[in-house]
Design an enzyme around this catalytic site. Structure first.
Site, short mmCIF file in Angstrom:
data_model
loop_
_atom_site.label_atom_id
_atom_site.label_comp_id
_atom_site.label_asym_id
_atom_site.label_seq_id
_atom_site.Cartn_x
_atom_site.Cartn_y
_atom_site.Cartn_z
N HIS A 1 0.86 -1.19 0.00
CA HIS A 1 0.00 0.00 0.00
C HIS A 1 0.90 1.24 0.00
O HIS A 1 1.76 1.38 0.84
CB HIS A 1 -0.98 0.00 1.17
N HIS B 1 1.33 5.03 0.57
CA HIS B 1 0.73 6.17 1.24
C HIS B 1 0.89 7.40 0.36
O HIS B 1 2.00 7.70 -0.09
CB HIS B 1 1.44 6.46 2.57
#
Ligand SMILES: [Zn+2]
Length: 138
Positions: free
Chosen positions: A98, A100
Site C-alpha cells: 500500500h 501512502h
C-alpha cells in the site's frame, strides 16, 4: 487458507472503505487514521506482500494511480505537494503493498514524521556503495 488481509478484503468488496479510485488493477481508499485528511492508500488489487514481490507489470499501473491521486489532491484539497511512501516489512501494518499518498502544505508540521539523519564516517559511504554495487551486480 489464511485470513485475507484487509486490503484484499477491501479490493474484493468484503470490507467497507472510502474508495476514491478503482481500476482493474488498482484500488485506492482513504486511510482510517490519516496523517492529514485525504491521506490515501493506493494498492494493487492482486495480492503482493511488499514492493519486492510486486510483479513488474503491476508496478507501472500502481505508480500511475499514485500520480493521479497526488494530482487530484492539488485540485480537490488545495495540496501544494504530497508525501509518497511505502513501508516494506518494518512498520508495515498490513502485509499487502500500500502506497501512502499524503497531501502536503508548506508549514504543515509533518517534519516530526521524518527519521533523524545520520552522517557517514570517513570512507564509510564508499564501503556502503561498494556492498550495494556488488549485490546489484550479482
Ligand atoms: Zn492482500
Amino acid at each position: 487458507m489464511p485470513m485475507p488481509d484487509i486490503v484484499c478484503q477491501i479490493a474484493r468488496g468484503d470490507l467497507d472503505a472510502e474508495i476514491i479510485l478503482r481500476t482493474e488493477t488498482v484500488v485506492a481508499f482513504l486511510d482510517r487514521r490519516p496523517l492529514f485528511k485525504g491521506h490515501t492508500l493506493v494498492c494493487p488489487v492482486e495480492h503482493a506482500p511488499t514492493v519486492l514481490e510486486l510483479p513488474a507489470d503491476a508496478a507501472a499501473p500502481l505508480l500511475v494511480a499514485v500520480q493521479r491521486v497526488a494530482e487530484a489532491m492539488k485540485t480537490a484539497l488545495g495540496a501544494e505537494g504530497t508525501f509518497v511512501a511505502v513501508n516494506n516489512v518494518v512498520s508495515q501494518s498490513v502485509p499487502h503493498v500500500h502506497v501512502h499518498v499524503v497531501p502536503r502544505k508548506t508549514g504543515d508540521g509533518l517534519r516530526g514524521f521524518f527519521w533523524p539523519r545520520q552522517a557517514y564516517a570517513e570512507g564509510e559511504r564508499f564501503a556502503y556503495a561498494e556492498r550495494l554495487r556488488a549485490a546489484l551486480a550479482g
